[in-house]
Design a protein around this motif. Sequence first.
Motif, PDB file in Angstrom:
ATOM      1  N   TYR A  57       0.825  -1.200   0.000  1.00  0.00           N
ATOM      2  CA  TYR A  57       0.000   0.000   0.000  1.00  0.00           C
ATOM      3  C   TYR A  57       0.867   1.260   0.000  1.00  0.00           C
ATOM      4  CZ  TYR A  57      -3.636  -3.322   1.250  1.00  0.00           C
ATOM      5  OH  TYR A  57      -4.501  -4.385   1.242  1.00  0.00           O
ATOM      6  N   GLY A  58       1.970   1.215   0.736  1.00  0.00           N
ATOM      7  CA  GLY A  58       2.903   2.340   0.718  1.00  0.00           C
ATOM      8  C   GLY A  58       3.524   2.530  -0.640  1.00  0.00           C
ATOM      9  N   GLU A  59       3.823   1.423  -1.319  1.00  0.00           N
ATOM     10  CA  GLU A  59       4.365   1.485  -2.674  1.00  0.00           C
ATOM     11  C   GLU A  59       3.399   2.202  -3.606  1.00  0.00           C
ATOM     12  OE1 GLU A  59       5.361  -1.652  -6.315  1.00  0.00           O
ATOM     13  OE2 GLU A  59       5.397  -2.343  -4.233  1.00  0.00           O
ATOM     14  N   GLY A  60       2.135   1.821  -3.517  1.00  0.00           N
ATOM     15  CA  GLY A  60       1.128   2.473  -4.353  1.00  0.00           C
ATOM     16  C   GLY A  60       0.955   3.933  -4.007  1.00  0.00           C
ATOM     17  N   LEU A  61       1.062   4.273  -2.712  1.00  0.00           N
ATOM     18  CA  LEU A  61       0.875   5.661  -2.281  1.00  0.00           C
ATOM     19  C   LEU A  61       1.991   6.556  -2.799  1.00  0.00           C
ATOM     20  CD1 LEU A  61      -1.083   7.352  -0.601  1.00  0.00           C
ATOM     21  CD2 LEU A  61       0.403   6.976   1.381  1.00  0.00           C
ATOM     22  N   ILE A  62       3.229   6.068  -2.771  1.00  0.00           N
ATOM     23  CA  ILE A  62       4.338   6.852  -3.315  1.00  0.00           C
ATOM     24  C   ILE A  62       4.160   7.035  -4.822  1.00  0.00           C
ATOM     25  CG2 ILE A  62       6.815   6.869  -3.775  1.00  0.00           C
ATOM     26  CD1 ILE A  62       6.013   7.555  -0.886  1.00  0.00           C
ATOM     27  N   GLY A  63       3.725   5.968  -5.512  1.00  0.00           N
ATOM     28  CA  GLY A  63       3.498   6.072  -6.948  1.00  0.00           C
ATOM     29  C   GLY A  63       2.414   7.073  -7.290  1.00  0.00           C
ATOM     30  N   ALA A  64       1.433   7.216  -6.389  1.00  0.00           N
ATOM     31  CA  ALA A  64       0.293   8.098  -6.660  1.00  0.00           C
ATOM     32  C   ALA A  64       0.443   9.482  -6.054  1.00  0.00           C
ATOM     33  CB  ALA A  64      -0.990   7.453  -6.124  1.00  0.00           C
ATOM     34  N   ALA A  65       1.510   9.748  -5.289  1.00  0.00           N
ATOM     35  CA  ALA A  65       1.634  11.014  -4.564  1.00  0.00           C
ATOM     36  C   ALA A  65       1.555  12.224  -5.488  1.00  0.00           C
ATOM     37  CB  ALA A  65       2.956  11.036  -3.779  1.00  0.00           C
ATOM     38  N   ALA A  66       2.322  12.192  -6.572  1.00  0.00           N
ATOM     39  CA  ALA A  66       2.299  13.325  -7.499  1.00  0.00           C
ATOM     40  C   ALA A  66       0.923  13.487  -8.135  1.00  0.00           C
ATOM     41  CB  ALA A  66       3.361  13.141  -8.585  1.00  0.00           C
ATOM     42  N   LEU A  67       0.254  12.363  -8.386  1.00  0.00           N
ATOM     43  CA  LEU A  67      -1.078  12.436  -8.987  1.00  0.00           C
ATOM     44  C   LEU A  67      -2.078  13.070  -8.028  1.00  0.00           C
ATOM     45  CD1 LEU A  67      -1.154   8.878 -10.598  1.00  0.00           C
ATOM     46  CD2 LEU A  67      -0.769  11.061 -11.759  1.00  0.00           C
ATOM     47  N   ILE A  68      -1.937  12.777  -6.745  1.00  0.00           N
ATOM     48  CA  ILE A  68      -2.812  13.401  -5.757  1.00  0.00           C
ATOM     49  C   ILE A  68      -2.562  14.907  -5.721  1.00  0.00           C
ATOM     50  CG2 ILE A  68      -3.409  13.494  -3.305  1.00  0.00           C
ATOM     51  CD1 ILE A  68      -2.562  10.535  -3.134  1.00  0.00           C
ATOM     52  N   GLY A  69      -1.294  15.294  -5.801  1.00  0.00           N
ATOM     53  CA  GLY A  69      -0.972  16.715  -5.843  1.00  0.00           C
ATOM     54  C   GLY A  69      -1.549  17.403  -7.060  1.00  0.00           C
ATOM     55  N   ILE A  70      -1.498  16.718  -8.199  1.00  0.00           N
ATOM     56  CA  ILE A  70      -2.065  17.277  -9.430  1.00  0.00           C
ATOM     57  C   ILE A  70      -3.556  17.516  -9.257  1.00  0.00           C
ATOM     58  CG2 ILE A  70      -2.557  16.794 -11.870  1.00  0.00           C
ATOM     59  CD1 ILE A  70       0.089  15.272 -11.966  1.00  0.00           C
ATOM     60  N   PHE A  71      -4.230  16.635  -8.520  1.00  0.00           N
ATOM     61  CA  PHE A  71      -5.659  16.787  -8.269  1.00  0.00           C
ATOM     62  C   PHE A  71      -5.967  18.137  -7.620  1.00  0.00           C
ATOM     63  CE2 PHE A  71      -9.144  16.433  -5.187  1.00  0.00           C
ATOM     64  CZ  PHE A  71     -10.196  16.101  -6.033  1.00  0.00           C
ATOM     65  N   ALA A  72      -5.125  18.557  -6.680  1.00  0.00           N
ATOM     66  CA  ALA A  72      -5.328  19.850  -6.020  1.00  0.00           C
ATOM     67  C   ALA A  72      -4.767  20.998  -6.845  1.00  0.00           C
ATOM     68  CB  ALA A  72      -4.676  19.833  -4.630  1.00  0.00           C
ATOM     69  N   GLY A  73      -3.608  20.775  -7.459  1.00  0.00           N
ATOM     70  CA  GLY A  73      -2.938  21.849  -8.175  1.00  0.00           C
ATOM     71  C   GLY A  73      -3.630  22.278  -9.447  1.00  0.00           C
ATOM     72  N   GLY A  74      -4.311  21.349 -10.124  1.00  0.00           N
ATOM     73  CA  GLY A  74      -4.978  21.691 -11.373  1.00  0.00           C
ATOM     74  C   GLY A  74      -6.025  22.788 -11.209  1.00  0.00           C
ATOM     75  N   PRO A  75      -7.053  22.561 -10.375  1.00  0.00           N
ATOM     76  CA  PRO A  75      -8.063  23.608 -10.185  1.00  0.00           C
ATOM     77  C   PRO A  75      -7.503  24.881  -9.566  1.00  0.00           C
ATOM     78  CG  PRO A  75      -8.885  21.477  -9.441  1.00  0.00           C
ATOM     79  CD  PRO A  75      -7.416  21.304  -9.713  1.00  0.00           C
ATOM     80  N   LEU A  76      -6.579  24.729  -8.602  1.00  0.00           N
ATOM     81  CA  LEU A  76      -6.015  25.912  -7.958  1.00  0.00           C
ATOM     82  C   LEU A  76      -5.220  26.750  -8.949  1.00  0.00           C
ATOM     83  CD1 LEU A  76      -5.352  27.591  -5.443  1.00  0.00           C
ATOM     84  CD2 LEU A  76      -3.411  26.059  -5.020  1.00  0.00           C
ATOM     85  N   GLY A  77      -4.353  26.110  -9.719  1.00  0.00           N
ATOM     86  CA  GLY A  77      -3.569  26.833 -10.704  1.00  0.00           C
ATOM     87  C   GLY A  77      -4.435  27.470 -11.772  1.00  0.00           C
ATOM     88  N   GLY A  78      -5.474  26.750 -12.219  1.00  0.00           N
ATOM     89  CA  GLY A  78      -6.375  27.303 -13.220  1.00  0.00           C
ATOM     90  C   GLY A  78      -7.140  28.501 -12.700  1.00  0.00           C
ATOM     91  N   TRP A  79      -7.604  28.418 -11.467  1.00  0.00           N
ATOM     92  CA  TRP A  79      -8.332  29.533 -10.856  1.00  0.00           C
ATOM     93  C   TRP A  79      -7.436  30.763 -10.755  1.00  0.00           C
ATOM     94  CZ3 TRP A  79      -7.711  32.109  -6.082  1.00  0.00           C
ATOM     95  CH2 TRP A  79      -8.778  32.950  -5.735  1.00  0.00           C
ATOM     96  N   LEU A  80      -6.193  30.554 -10.310  1.00  0.00           N
ATOM     97  CA  LEU A  80      -5.256  31.675 -10.199  1.00  0.00           C
ATOM     98  C   LEU A  80      -4.895  32.237 -11.569  1.00  0.00           C
ATOM     99  CD1 LEU A  80      -2.879  30.304  -7.421  1.00  0.00           C
ATOM    100  CD2 LEU A  80      -4.520  32.192  -7.204  1.00  0.00           C
ATOM    101  N   ALA A  81      -4.752  31.363 -12.566  1.00  0.00           N
ATOM    102  CA  ALA A  81      -4.424  31.837 -13.919  1.00  0.00           C
ATOM    103  C   ALA A  81      -5.569  32.646 -14.513  1.00  0.00           C
ATOM    104  CB  ALA A  81      -4.097  30.651 -14.826  1.00  0.00           C
ATOM    105  N   ASP A  82      -6.808  32.265 -14.219  1.00  0.00           N
ATOM    106  CA  ASP A  82      -7.958  33.036 -14.695  1.00  0.00           C
ATOM    107  C   ASP A  82      -8.087  34.366 -13.964  1.00  0.00           C
ATOM    108  OD1 ASP A  82      -8.687  31.098 -16.537  1.00  0.00           O
ATOM    109  OD2 ASP A  82     -10.183  30.157 -15.247  1.00  0.00           O
TER     110      ASP A  82
END
Length: 443
Positions: A57-82
């Motif tokens: 489970y830890g292996e999967g979590l490390i593999g998915a960590a950046a993807l989880i960050g993208i989940f938050a960063g996408g809308p936040l970055g788009g909102w700030l860019a707009d």
Amino acid sequence: MTNTAVESPAPRLVDRKRFLIRLTVVASGGMFIDGYVLGIVGPVIAAITTDLNMSVYGEGLIGAAALIGIFAGGPLGGWLADRLGRKPMFTADLAVFVAGSVLQFFVDSSWQLFLVRLLMGVAIGAEYSIGWPLMAEFAPARLRGRCMSFAEVAWYIGFVAAFVVGYVLMAVDADWRVVLGTSTLPAVLLFLGRLGVPESPRWLMNKGRVREAERIANTYIEDAADRADITGEQQRRGTFGMLFSPQHWRATTFISVFWFCTVTPYFAIATFSASVLSQYGLGEDGLVGAIGVNGVALAGVIVSCLLIDRIGRRKLTIPQQWVCAVVLAVIGLWASAPPLVILACFLVFAFANAMCTALTGVYPGEVLPTEIRGVGTGFATAVSRVGAGLGTFLLPWSMQALGAGTTMLIAAGVCVVGGAVSQVLAPETVGRNLNEISSAGDR
């Protein structure tokens, strides 16, 4: 408002073609480091798991960590860019990524690694919702698909390069922290390359900064029709709720579901391709098969990049998803198939999947209006990363608990959903200007 200012002779301050090439390179560079960061985990995940004593489970979590960050960063970055503009966010998000990349050299626990890669993921997510809208707003209509889809070419180059670099460095017993930290060099070079990129004239026009918008359009945009189209921008304030309005809900649904269903099986399979393929008897560690799958995917996205402005979007979006569903179903149902047949199916999947993946960043930049182009791209990015994160996190467990056959059938089902939604909702946008596309609403 008239077109007089925009149609006046343009000042010859820059080479417009050279500028377009530069913008395409620095915008696509963000996708390169995204692919690199996500791909570099594959070659070192076993060493990280052993060194940090992690569970499956830890292996999967490390593999998915950046993807989880993208989940938050996408809308936040788009909102700030707009809200704040494409230009300031175009460099700010990369500065955050550079900081996170450097921190990878110093992590000594699984939670530290998770948090650092989470931070990097936030920056990458912002990159999706800043770089693609900026590219869409500068690119000429006749080349827009190629300019935007080149970012996916860069993503696959980064992903494949990460596998090669990772395996070479691990072969000489490099520390896994050093392997992960190699993303710092391209990130720093890209940050320097972005300095001086101008603000989007469409964003400026949308904010009522007409003179500034016309000056930048006259300076950097070559085609008179594209410059004239900028004057059609409405001065409207965008809101998140507009994504689900009667005019835009179809576009929002399509870009989100299409992106989700395209990347979910690929991220899961490609991130752990070496271990997945080894279970089908393809080598001791599956390295040759892993490189083959990702190399063929690169070829597929290059083909789409070359054809997208010639044959249109729908022909590169819909049939490929049905092909992916079929070959994954074959893998899932034919458990006793010879290893070479399994490898051939994986290669067909990689090629077809990459062809339609080339459209995942193109469509959001085209079908949404300027005032919600950033946040809309960010929302679709977040939805896609829910699937990619779940796929990456759950695949090691699924392969162990449910078996390879069932796992592949689940992936095939995801492709069926994507194909069906695209069949109904995917628009044809080739050669059309942005105002025409976005004002068409739900057709």
